[in-house]
Design a protein around this motif. Structure first.
Motif, PDB file in Angstrom:
ATOM      1  N   ASN C  64      47.840  16.583  25.945  1.00 39.13           N
ATOM      2  CA  ASN C  64      48.544  15.739  24.995  1.00 39.13           C
ATOM      3  C   ASN C  64      48.125  14.293  25.264  1.00 39.13           C
ATOM      4  O   ASN C  64      48.888  13.473  25.752  1.00 39.13           O
ATOM      5  CB  ASN C  64      50.054  15.922  25.172  1.00 39.13           C
ATOM      6  N   SER C 196      57.648  10.780  22.518  1.00 36.35           N
ATOM      7  CA  SER C 196      56.555   9.942  22.041  1.00 36.35           C
ATOM      8  C   SER C 196      57.028   8.873  21.074  1.00 36.35           C
ATOM      9  O   SER C 196      56.687   7.700  21.190  1.00 36.35           O
ATOM     10  CB  SER C 196      55.528  10.808  21.320  1.00 36.35           C
ATOM     11  N   HIS C 733      49.460  11.561  30.456  1.00 38.28           N
ATOM     12  CA  HIS C 733      50.765  11.631  31.117  1.00 38.28           C
ATOM     13  C   HIS C 733      50.522  11.937  32.594  1.00 38.28           C
ATOM     14  O   HIS C 733      49.769  11.226  33.226  1.00 38.28           O
ATOM     15  CB  HIS C 733      51.685  12.637  30.429  1.00 38.28           C
TER      16      HIS C 733
HETATM   17 MO    MO Z   1      53.733  11.358  23.556  1.00 40.79          MO
END
Ligand code: MO
Ligand code: MGD
Ligand code: MGD
Ligand code: SF4
Ligand code: SF4
Ligand code: SF4
Ligand code: SF4
Ligand code: SF4
Lengths: 282, 177, 858
Positions: C64, C196, C733
Motif C-alpha cells: 500500500n 489514509s 508504512h
Molecule cells: Mo494510506
C-alpha cells in the motif's frame, strides 16, 4: 579507522629506516671509542630492525585484499607512486635483511651496506609520503605528510636503537659511550619533533580544496580527535623529557629502564599521531 | 566507438535513490557498496532553502586518477569506448584508487578482496539495452551515450556546487542544474 | 613465499567471513537461503526459457505504497537473480513506462530476507488463557508444527467463544481470508478508521464532492497540463507517490504551469517543480484558507477585480451567503458572514489567520490574489493535511475555496484530493480487473470499533458504536492479519497495554512485525511472490498482473491456506468459504478484466481466452474474445492504454454537473455542492464531536494551540513542538522497513529545523530524545533548513523497538506520539501530535542499517 595494517606498516618501516640511520651513526661512535668491535653491541638492534621491516612487510600484505596478486603491484612504475613505493620498500627490506644477515654471518657490521640501506630507506619514505600527498584525501596532500613520516623515522628510530644498545654498552662498562649515544639519540629525536612541528605549523596553509565528494575537510574530520591529538603531544613530550633527562643529567650511568620507558612512551605517541593521520582518510 | 558518458539532470532529480538501488540489484551489491550514489545537498536558509541531489557513478574520466595511481594496472580505460574497468586478474585490492577518485566511484568488495565499480552495464549494452540506472530512473534524469552527443544536446557543464572540480580527472559527465 | 601468501589469504578469508557473520548477516545468509529454496521457481504457463539467460516474470509489488508499477524478476536455474521494471514499450511523457521505485527494486530482499519467519511459533511462556501475558513483546519463541499451532488457535478460539462470545474476538486488517473464516464461525468485532483519508473519509458524499479514491475530484493528467497555477497543498508526490506521478506533474510544469506548495516541509516535489514554498503549521490549513477567502471577499470587485466567482456560487452551491441557505437552516449561519465575522465579531482576516497558521498576512493576500486572479488553477491537496484531529473543517474550507474561485469542472481547473494511486490523474478507469469469484460472507456481529479508541475499547470494555450509542465489549482475542495495527494506529504504548491484557493474540506475518512481536502465536505467511497470482489496477491507464514466482518459502502458507486449515480445525467445511482454488481466483480476475474502447465509453474484455487456455490452466471458464491473448497479458504482466492530448480518455471532474446541474446532480442531499451541509452536522451529533454545517475554524486536540500552556499569553507548554509523519521512501508504512539496503538508502532521521536545533545545541547527526506524555524515542537528527521551525518531522512507519529496561524506543515509531482521541466522525489524526526534544546524553544511536535483524533462532 580501518587502516590498521597501513599504520603498522608505515610505523615499522619508518622506524626501521630511522633505526638503520642511527645504527650507522652509532657504529661510528662506538668504533671511535675503539676498544670494542661494534658487532656485539649492534647485533640485537640490527636484528630488531630487520625484524621490524619484516613485520612491516607482513602488515603491508595484510592490507591487500588479494595478496596473491602482490607481484602485480610493481607493474605501474610509470605513473603510480604506490608501485614505486612498493619497489623501493622491497629494496629497503631486502637490504636491511641482507645487512643484518651478513653481519651475523660475518660477525661484523658493514657500514657501507648500512648507509646504502639508509639511503634507500630515505627514498622509500619519500615515496611513501608521495602516495599520500598525491592522493585526493584532504589533509594528506600536505607537507605535513613528509615531515610526519621522516619525523617518525628520526624519533622512534633514535629511541629504539638507543634503548637496545644501552644495555650492551652498560654490560661492557662503556658508560660514556652510552651517554653519548643517548645524547645523539635525543638530538635526533628533537630534530624529528622539530620537523614534525614545522609540518603541523604549515598544515593549515598547505590544505587544498576538498577534492572528493562526500568527504569533509581535514579540519572538520579532525574535530572529534582534538583530545587524541593533545594526548599524543603530551605523551610525546613526556618521552622527550625522559630522554632529555637521560641525555643531559649529571648522572653517569644511563638507566636501562628509563631508556625502555622512553621507547614505549614515544612509540605510543607516534602510534597515536599516525592513527589521527589515517582518520583523515576514513 | 566514441567515449561514453552520463548526463545527469540534477534539476529534475528527486533524490529517491532508485538508481542506486536498481544498480545494486543488477550488480548484487551488499550494503555499503554502491556503484551509483546519490549525494544530497542543501543551500540557503529558511524560509528560502533549496535542495538538490547529484546522482553519480563513475565518470569514466579522460584523466582517471584511479588509473594513474593504481600500482597493478588493474584499473584500465577501454580504448574502444573509454570505459574505465577493473581487471580482476591484476587487482591486488590495495584500495589506492579510492583515494584518487574524486567521485567515490571505486567500491571495494570485501568478499572478493578486489576493487569493483560501475562498468556502464556493459553486458546489457551489448544487448542493446540501456544501463539499469538509466532505465530505472523514475524522473528520466539519467542518460547514457557518446559524450559528444550528450554535450551537443545538453551543453558541457561537468561540475556544480558540491562536486569536486572537473579539472582533476576530466570526467565524462554532463550536468544540468 | 607462496605458502605465506596462501596463509595470509586464508586469514583474510576468515576475517571476511567473520565480518560477514557479524555485520552483514543479511547478505551472507540471504543468498544461500534464496539459492536453496528458490529452486522450485515456477514457469508461467507457456513461457519457456529460450536464450539460456533465464526467464523474466512479472512479480508482485503489492504494498500500500500509493502507486502501482511493473516489477519483473529474472529467474535462472530456479533462482531469482535480478529485477527490472517496465520496458514493455518505448517511454514517452504521454505513454510513460510504469517504472518502479527503490522499494520495488528491493522486493527480492524482502522476500528472501534473512528475517523471514520460517515456522509457526508460540511464545515460550504462553499457556491456555494467556500465561504470562505481560511477557508479550519480550518473550522467547518456541517452534511449533502447523498441526500444533492450528490446534492451539482452534482450541483457544473455541474456548474464548464459549466463555465470552464471538464479540470478544477482534480481527484487524483488510484481508478477506481470515475475516471470512471468522465470519463463518460466528463473527467478530471489527474495527474501522479513516487511516489514509483523514477527515475526507465520511463527509464527501454529503458535500457532493469526491474524496480522491472512491469518487474522482480532479481532472486527468493530460488536462493538468492546461493549468496555469498548480497549488500543492500538503502533497509531496516525490516521496509519497513514487512511480509516474511526479513525472506527470513535471509535464505540466514544462507546459508552463507555475507551482506553489503549502506545506510545513520544503519537499523534493517543491524542488523539482521550482515551487514557491509557503510554510504552514500542521493542522492549521483551515485558518489559512479562511484568511484567503477573507481576502477574496475583501478585494473582490466584480467589474475591476473579479476574484470571487459569484455565478459559480449561485448556480452550483448552497450555503455561501444568506441568500443561498437551504430551507430550515439559520440564515445567519452562512459562510460569508462567518468569514466576515458579521455575527461572531471575528473577521477571519489574514492577520487573524496568520496568528494561527504562521503564514505572513501579506503572503496570505498574495496567495488569494493569485488563486482568485488566475484563470485556470489546480488546487490539489493530498490527504495529509486532513489526517488531523478535528479535520473536517479543513476539508469543508478547502472545498469552499475552490467553489468560491470557480476552480472546478473546467479544463485546467480543479479543486480536490490528489493522492495515492490516483494522484494527479483521475477519471474513470480505462481498465478494470475481474473479481475473484469468492462468495462474500457477512459478519453476523455488527460491532464496529473506531481505530481511535480500539485500544481503549480493549482496556475499558466499551466503545461508541458510531451513529448509535455506547456499547460494552470484552475483547479477549486479537487476530491480526495483513496490516500492522499495533504499529500504524495511534498510541502504540496503549496498544501494547491492550495486548498485555487480552487472553490470546495471533498474527499471520512473514517477518517479526510489531503485531507479530506482541503475539502469542505467529503463523508464517507466504508473500505474494508465493501465491497463485493476481490482477491489480493502479493508475487509471494500467492493469498489472503477476503470477507465482516461487512455492511458499520454508513452512509458510498462504493466507487462504491458513484460513482453510483453521476452518477445518474448527469443524467447518473450508469449501463453504473458499469454494474455488487460488488459481481459479487468479483466472477469474484475468477473464473478467475489461478495457475501455477507443470511444471512451464502452468496455470490452481485455483477454481473449481459448478452450485450449482453459485446459492448460486447469480451471473452469468459457472462451471469450478480447483485445489481447491471455498469454500475452500474463507474459507482459501489464496492459497500458496509450494516451495523448485530445483522445477520448480525458476527464474533467464534475463536468456533467457543471454543464447541466439539474440533470446531473452531485451526491449531496440538495444535489448541489453543499458549503452548508446539514447532513454532516447531523451525523456528527451521534459521533465523537460536533461538526458545524459550514466550514468553521476549530481548535484541534493536540494541535498548534495545544503546544501552549497558555494560549492567551502565548506561554509554551511542556510539549512545544508539533510533529508530523511524512510518508517515507524507505518503506511503505511499516512494510519493507526491515530491508537492509533500504535502511542504507534512507536512514530515517528525525527532521528538525536549524533554528530549533540551534536553540537546543543540537548538530546534524546528534542523537535526540523525543518525548511526550505517552512515550520516548531516540533518533539521529537531520538538521535542515527545509522544515518550518516549531515542527518536527518524524517519518511514518519505523518499527517500534522498545528497550525493556528504559522504556525508550530507538526505532522512531511515529505512533508512539500520536494521541488516541477520536474527534468529529472518528477520523485519523496522525498529523496532529506534539512533542518535546532534547539532546540525548547517553550512547549515541548506531545507524539502524547496522542493527541486528529480527532473526529468530530455535
Ligand atoms: Mo494510506
Ligand atoms: N514512500 C511512501 N509513500 C506512500 C506511503 C508510504 O508509506 N511510503 N503510503 C501511501 C498511502 S497508503 C497514503 S494514504 C499516501 C498518503 O500520502 P499523503 O497524504 O500525501 O501523505 P504524506 O506523504 O505524509 O504528506 C504529504 C505532505 O503533506 C505535508 N503535511 C503533513 N501535515 C500537513 C498539514 O497539516 N498541512 C499541510 N499543508 N501539509 C501537511 C507533509 O509535510 C508532506 O509533504 O501515501 C502513499 N504513499
Ligand atoms: N502516525 C501515523 N500513522 C499512520 C499514518 C501516518 O501518516 N502517520 N498513515 C496511515 C495510513 S495512510 C495507512 S494506509 C496506514 C497503513 O497501515 P497498515 O496497513 O497497518 O500498514 P503496513 O505497514 O503496510 O502493514 C501491512 C502489513 O501487512 C503485512 N502483509 C503484507 N502482505 C501480506 C500478506 O499477503 N498477508 C499477510 N497476512 N500480511 C501481509 C505486512 O508485512 C505489514 O505488516 O497507516 C496509517 N498510520
Ligand atoms: S532515480 Fe532518478 S530521480 Fe531518483 S535519485 Fe536517481 S537520478 Fe534522481
Ligand atoms: S570517476 Fe573515479 S573511478 Fe571513475 S574514471 Fe574517474 S577517477 Fe576513475
Ligand atoms: S584496488 Fe585494485 S584497482 Fe584499485 S588501485 Fe589497487 S590494484 Fe588498482
Ligand atoms: S551503468 Fe550500470 S553499473 Fe553503472 S551505475 Fe548505472 S546501473 Fe550501475
Ligand atoms: S511505487 Fe509501490 S508499486 Fe511501485 S515499485 Fe515502489 S513499492 Fe512497488
Amino acid at each position: 579507522m580501518h587502516e590498521w595494517a597501513l599504520l603498522i606498516f608505515t610505523i615499522c618501516v619508518q622506524t626501521a629506516i630511522g633505526g638503520m640511520l642511527m645504527l650507522w651513526l652509532f657504529q661510528r661512535e662506538i668504533s671511535k671509542a675503539g676498544k670494542e668491535d661494534s658487532f656485539a653491541i649492534l647485533k640485537i638492534p640490527l636484528i630488531i630492525i630487520a625484524a621490524l621491516s619484516l613485520v612491516g612487510l607482513i602488515a603491508s600484505f595484510a592490507h591487500l585484499g588479494t595478496p596473491g596478486n602482490a607481484l602485480n603491484t610493481i607493474r605501474n612504475i610509470g605513473t603510480s607512486w604506490m608501485s614505486r613505493e612498493i619497489l623501493v620498500t622491497g629494496a629497503f627490506i631486502g637490504s636491511a635483511c641482507i645487512t643484518a644477515g651478513l653481519s651475523i654471518v660475518q660477525k661484523k657490521v658493514n657500514p657501507l651496506l648500512m648507509i646504502a640501506t639508509v639511503i634507500i630507506g630515505f627514498v622509500d619514505i619519500f615515496c611513501m609520503a608521495m602516495i599520500y600527498s598525491n592522493s585526493l584525501i584532504s589533509g594528506w596532500n600536505s607537507i605535513n605528510t613528509f615531515t610526519s613520516f621522516y619525523g617518525t623515522a628520526f624519533i622512534i628510530g633514535a629511541v629504539l636503537v638507543a634503548s637496545f644498545t644501552v644495555p650492551a654498552l652498560r654490560a661492557k662498562n662503556m658508560d660514556d659511550t652510552a651517554k653519548k649515544i643517548v645524547q645523539l639519540s635525543f638530538y635526533f629525536a628533537l630534530f624529528g619533533i622539530a620537523i614534525q612541528l614545522i609540518g603541523v605549523a604549515l598544515f593549515p596553509a598547505s590544505l587544498t580544496d576538498v577534492n572528493m565528494i562526500a568527504t569533509s575537510a581535514a579540519h572538520s574530520s579532525l574535530e572529534a580527535y582534538q583530545g587524541t591529538i593533545a594526548l599524543r603531544w603530551g605523551i610525546e613530550i613526556l618521552g622527550l623529557i625522559l630522554l632529555g633527562y637521560m641525555a643531559l643529567s649529571a648522572v653517569k650511568k644511563t638507566s636501562i629502564a628509563m631508556a625502555f620507558a622512553a621507547l614505549i612512551v614515544i612509540s605510543f605517541a607516534e602510534g597515536l599521531s599516525r592513527y589521527v593521520f589515517y582518520v583523515l582518510g576514513s | 566507438m566514441a567515449q561514453m558518458g552520463f548526463y545527469i539532470n540534477v534539476a529534475e532529480c528527486v533524490g529517491c535513490k532508485t538508481c542506486t538501488v536498481a544498480c545494486k540489484d543488477k550488480n548484487d551489491l551488499e550494503v555499503g557498496r554502491n556503484f551509483r550514489r546519490v549525494y544530497d545537498f542543501q543551500e540557503g536558509s529558511y524560509p528560502k532553502p533549496s535542495i538538490y541531489h547529484v546522482s553519480l557513478s563513475c565518470n569514466h574520466c579522460d584523466e582517471p586518477g584511479c588509473m594513474q595511481g593504481c600500482p597493478t594496472g588493474a584499473m584500465f580505460k577501454r580504448p574502444e569506448d573509454g570505459v574505465v574497468l577493473v581487471d580482476h586478474n591484476k587487482c591486488v585490492g590495495c584500495r589506492y584508487c579510492e583515494w584518487n577518485c574524486p567521485y567515490g566511484a571505486p567500491q571495494y568488495s570485501e568478499e572478493l578482496g578486489k576493487m569493483t565499480k560501475c562498468d556502464t552495464c556493459i553486458d546489457l549494452r551489448e544487448k542493446g539495452e540501456d544501463p539499469v540506472c538509466v532505465s530505472s530512473c523514475i524522473m528520466r534524469a539519467i542518460e547514457f551515450g557518446p559524450i559528444d552527443e550528450l554535450r551537443a544536446k545538453y551543453g558541457t557543464v561537468n561540475e556544480m556546487k558540491g562536486m569536486p572540480s572537473a579539472s582533476i580527472t576530466k570526467p565524462n559527465i554532463v550536468i544540468h542544474s | 613465499m607462496l605458502d605465506i601468501m596462501s596463509k595470509i589469504n586464508e586469514f583474510k578469508m576468515s576475517r571476511r567471513a567473520f565480518i560477514g557473520w557479524t555485520s552483514a548477516i543479511a547478505v551472507t545468509t540471504a543468498i544461500p537461503v534464496s539459492r536453496g529454496l528458490v529452486a522450485k521457481a515456477e514457469n508461467n504457463i507457456g513461457i519457456a526459457e529460450t536464450d539460456g539467460e533465464g526467464i523474466w516474470k512479472t512479480a508482485a509489488c503489492w504494498h500500500n505504497c500509493g502507486s502501482r508499477c511493473l516489477n519483473k524478476v529474472l529467474i535462472k536455474d530456479g533462482v531469482v537473480i535480478r529485477q527490472k521494471t517496465d520496458d514493455t514499450h518505448k517511454d514517452s511523457p504521454d505513454f510513460p513506462q510504469q517504472r518502479g521505485c527503490l522499494r520495488g527494486r528491493s522486493q527480492r530482499h524482502q522476500v528472501f530476507n534473512a528475517d523471514r519467519l520460517k515456522y509457526p511459533m508460540r511464545r515460550k511462556n504462553w499457556k491456555p488463557g494467556g500465561g504470562k501475558k505481560e511477557l508479550r513483546g519480550r518473550d522467547q519463541w518456541v517452534r511449533l508444527s502447523w498441526d500444533e499451532a492450528l490446534d492451539i488457535v482452534a482450541t483457544e478460539t473455541k474456548r474464548i467463544i464459549g466463555k465470552y462470545g464471538n464479540e470478544s474476538i477482534m480481527v484487524t486488517g483488510g484481508d478477506a481470508n481470515i475475516r471470512n473464516a471468522m465470519s463463518a464461525i460466528g463473527g467478530f468485532s471489527a474495527c474501522y478508521g479513516s487511516s489514509s483519508w483523514g477527515a475526507w473519509r465520511w463527509i464527501w458524499e454529503n458535500m457532493g464532492i469526491g474524496e480522491g479514491l472512491i469518487v474522482n475530484g480532479i481532472n486527468d493528467r493530460i488536462d493538468l497540463r492546461n493549468s496555469q497555477l498548480i497549488v500543492l497543498w500538503g502533497a509531496n508526490p516525490a516521496w509519497s507517490t513514487m512511480g509516474s506521478v511526479t513525472y506527470n506533474y513535471l509535464q505540466a510544469k514544462k507546459a508552463g504551469a507555475r507551482f506553489i506548495t503549502i506545506d510545513p516541509i520544503y519537499t523534493d516535489s517543491a524542488h523539482v517543480f521550482d515551487a514557491d514554498w509557503i510554510p504552514v503549521r500542521p493542522g492549521t490549513d483551515d485558518a489559512l484558507a479562511f484568511g484567503i477567502m477573507y481576502t477574496l471577499l475583501d478585494e473582490d470587485d466584480p467589474a475591476a477585480n473579479p476574484l470571487v466567482k459569484w455565478d459559480f456560487l449561485d448556480k452550483y452551491t448552497i450555503g455561501f451567503d444568506e441568500a443561498h441557505m437551504p430551507e430550515g437552516a439559520d440564515p445567519k449561519d452562512n459562510l460569508k458572514d462567518y468569514i466576515l465575522g458579521t455575527y461572531d465579531n471575528q473577521p477571519k482576516t489574514p492577520e487573524w489567520a496568520s496568528e494561527i497558521c504562521g503564514v505572513e498576512p501579506t503572503k496570505i493576500r498574495e496567495l488569494a490574489r493569485e488563486i482568485g486572479g488566475t484563470e485556470r488553477v489546480a488546487l490539489l491537496t493530498a490527504w495529509a493535511p486532513a489526517r488531523i484531529a478535528n479535520g473536517e473543517g479543513w476539508v469543508q474550507a478547502f472545498s469552499a475555496l475552490g467553489m468560491m474561485t470557480g476552480q472546478m469542472g473546467g479544463s485546467g481547473k480543479m479543486t480536490g484530493v490528489s493522492c495515492w494511486e490516483y494522484a494527479g490523474n483521475m477519471g474513470p478507469f480505462l481498465l478494470t480487473a475481474g473479481g475473484k469469484g469468492l462468495p462474500s460472507i457477512t459478519n453476523p456481529i455488527d460491532n464496529l470499533i473506531n481505530e481511535n479508541e480500539m485500544w481503549d475499547a480493549v482496556l475499558n470494555g466499551k466503545f461508541l458504536q458510531r451513529y448509535e450509542k455506547e456499547r460494552n465489549v470484552n475483547i479477549q482475542f486479537i487476530y491480526h492479519n495483513y496490516e500492522n495495527h499495533l504499529q500504524t494506529r495511534s498510541n502504540i504504548a496503549k496498544g501494547i497495554k491492550a495486548h498485555h491484557k487480552v487472553e490470546f493474540v495471533v498474527t499471520n506475518a512473514y517477518a517479526l512485525t510489531t503485531n507479530a512481536k506482541y503475539s502469542d502465536i505467529v503463523l508464517p505467511v507466504a508473500t505474494q511472490w508465493e501465491t497463485a497470482g493476481a490482477v491489480k489496477g493502479g493508475n487509471r491507464e494500467i492493469l498489472i498482473n503477476w503470477s507465482k514466482i516461487i512455492e511458499p518459502l520454508y513452512e509458510s502458507k498462504t493466507d487462504q491456506e491458513i484460513a482453510e486449515a483453521l476452518l477445518k480445525k474448527l469443524g467447518k467445511d473450508p469449501k463453504e468459504v473458499f469454494p474455488i482454488t487460488a488459481e481459479q481466483q487468479y483466472f477469474n480476475q484475468l477473464a473478467g478484466s475489461m478495457v475501455m474502447k477507443e470511444n471512451g465509453v464502452d468496455y470490452e474484455p481485455l483477454c481473449t481466452i481459448t478452450a485450449q487456455d482453459i485446459k492448460e490452466w486447469g480451471v473452469e471458464g468459457t472462451p471469450q474474445k478480447g483485445r489481447i491473448t491471455l498469454k500475452e497479458f500474463v507474459d507482459t504482466g501489464i496492459y497500458q492504454v496509450p494516451r495523448k492530448a485530445g483522445d477520448n480518455f480525458g476527464f474533467i471532474a464534475y463536468k456533467d454537473f457543471i454543464d447541466d446541474p439539474e440533470a446531473n446532480p452531485v451526491s449531496s442531499e440538495s444535489g448541489k455542492f453543499e458549503i452548508y451541509c446539514k447532513a454532516i452536522n447531523e451525523l456528527s451529533k451521534t459521533a465523537y464531536s460536533e461538526i458545524a454545517p459550514i466550514p468553521k475554524y476549530e481548535v484541534k486536540v493536540h494541535g498548534y494551540e495545544a503546544t501552549f500552556e497558555d494560549w492567551e499569553s502565548r506561554k509554551k507548554g511542556k510539549y512545544p513542538y508539533q510533529m508530523i509523519n511524512p510518508h517515507y521512501l524507505r518503506r511503505s508504512h511499516s512494510t519493507l522497513d526491515n530491508v537492509p539496503q533500504l535502511r542504507e538508502a534512507w536512514p530515517n532521521p528525525v527532521y528538525i529545523s536549524r533554528k530549533d536545533a540551534d536553540e537546543k545545541g543540537i548538530k546534524d547527526g546528534d542523537t535526540v530524545l523525543l518525548s511526550n506524555e505517552y512515550a520516548k524515542s531516540l533518533r539521529p537528527a537531520a538538521v535542515v533548513e527545509t522544515i518550518m521551525p516549531g515542527v518536527i518531522g518524524l517519518p511514518h512507519g519505523a518499527w517500534v523497538d522498545i528497550d525493556e529496561k528504559t522504556g525508550i524506543d530507538r526505532g522512531g515509531a511515529d505512533n508512539l506520539f500520536v494521541p488516541h482521541i477520536p474527534k468529529g466522525l472518528g477520523s485519523s489524526g496522525f498529523n496532529t501530535a506534539r512533542v518535546n526534544f532534547e539532546k540525548w546524553k547517553g550512547e549515541p544511536l548506531e545507524e539502524d542499517v547496522k542493527w541486528e535483524q529480527r532473526i529468530i533462532k530455535f
